[in-house]
Motif scaffolding. Structure first.
Motif, short mmCIF file in Angstrom:
data_model
loop_
_atom_site.label_atom_id
_atom_site.label_comp_id
_atom_site.label_asym_id
_atom_site.label_seq_id
_atom_site.Cartn_x
_atom_site.Cartn_y
_atom_site.Cartn_z
N LEU A 86 -5.38 93.28 -34.39
CA LEU A 86 -5.37 94.73 -34.22
C LEU A 86 -5.72 95.12 -32.78
CD1 LEU A 86 -7.03 95.84 -37.58
CD2 LEU A 86 -4.61 95.85 -36.98
N VAL A 87 -6.66 94.41 -32.20
CA VAL A 87 -7.03 94.67 -30.80
C VAL A 87 -5.84 94.36 -29.88
CG1 VAL A 87 -8.52 93.87 -28.91
CG2 VAL A 87 -9.50 94.30 -31.16
N LEU A 88 -5.17 93.24 -30.13
CA LEU A 88 -3.99 92.90 -29.33
C LEU A 88 -2.90 93.96 -29.47
CD1 LEU A 88 -3.72 89.06 -30.02
CD2 LEU A 88 -4.32 90.16 -27.84
N ILE A 89 -2.70 94.46 -30.67
CA ILE A 89 -1.68 95.48 -30.89
C ILE A 89 -2.02 96.74 -30.09
CG2 ILE A 89 -0.67 97.03 -32.62
CD1 ILE A 89 -1.10 94.63 -34.64
N ARG A 90 -3.27 97.16 -30.15
CA ARG A 90 -3.67 98.36 -29.40
C ARG A 90 -3.50 98.15 -27.90
NH1 ARG A 90 -8.40 98.29 -33.28
NH2 ARG A 90 -7.60 99.50 -35.02
N LYS A 91 -3.86 96.97 -27.41
CA LYS A 91 -3.67 96.68 -25.98
C LYS A 91 -2.18 96.69 -25.62
CE LYS A 91 -7.81 93.94 -25.03
NZ LYS A 91 -8.30 92.59 -24.65
#
Length: 170
Positions: free
Chosen positions: A10-15
């Motif tokens: 999820l963090v990678l998606i937001r980035k």
């Protein structure tokens, strides 16, 4: 299999949604094998599958800012891939006219094409459910998290989709 309780994806998606190329590359690295297997099963030709995955990744990168729910990333990218495969199959099928003398030698290929055609008759979400379950080994709960569905709904849709495939192929 991926657990959405782990927030790293999820963090990678937001980035990636903020334009971080490295984060998108990591997302791609995590999902490439699943995308390729889905495309290969659908297309049956490695080069066609690779082309479909490449086009999908480009489209996903260019449009990731439009993704509304980060938890839906996997179903979103598989939907893009399913659409690419369907367009490519239409083109490939128009180009593949076998002479009658080769028809008998191509019986196995024809049967696999029948399965592929039957698979493509399912609606996109059912194709994703069947592919994730049968081809990738995801459990109903995992597919449910990816698609935002109850696991029981995933199981019943999978059962109906497989029954439909059987009827089409009968």
């Amino acid at each position: 299999m991926y657990d959405y309780n782990d927030s790293s994806e999820l963090v990678l998606i937001r980035k990636a949604q903020r334009g971080d190329v490295k984060a998108f590359s990591e997302l791609y690295a995590r999902i490439y094998r699943e995308l390729y297997r889905f495309a290969l099963y659908t297309m049956k030709h490695p080069q066609d599958a690779e082309d479909a995955v490449s086009e999908t990744v480009i489209a996903a990168y260019e449009n990731i800012h439009k993704l509304k729910k980060e938890e839906s990333f996997r179903s979103w990218i598989f939907t893009i891939l399913a659409n690419r495969c369907r367009r490519k199959l239409k083109t490939v099928q128009k180009m593949e006219e076998l002479p009658e003398s080769l028809a008998a030698a191509e019986q196995d290929h024809a049967e696999s094409c029948d399965v592929r055609k039957a698979f493509m008759k399912l609606d996109e979400e059912d194709r994703i459910i069947v592919a994730c379950s049968v081809l990738e080994g995801y459990a109903s709960a995992e597919i449910g998290r990816m698609l935002g569905m109850n696991p029981a709904t995933v199981r019943s849709r999978k059962a109906r989709a497989i029954d439909r495939l059987r009827r089409i192929l009968a």
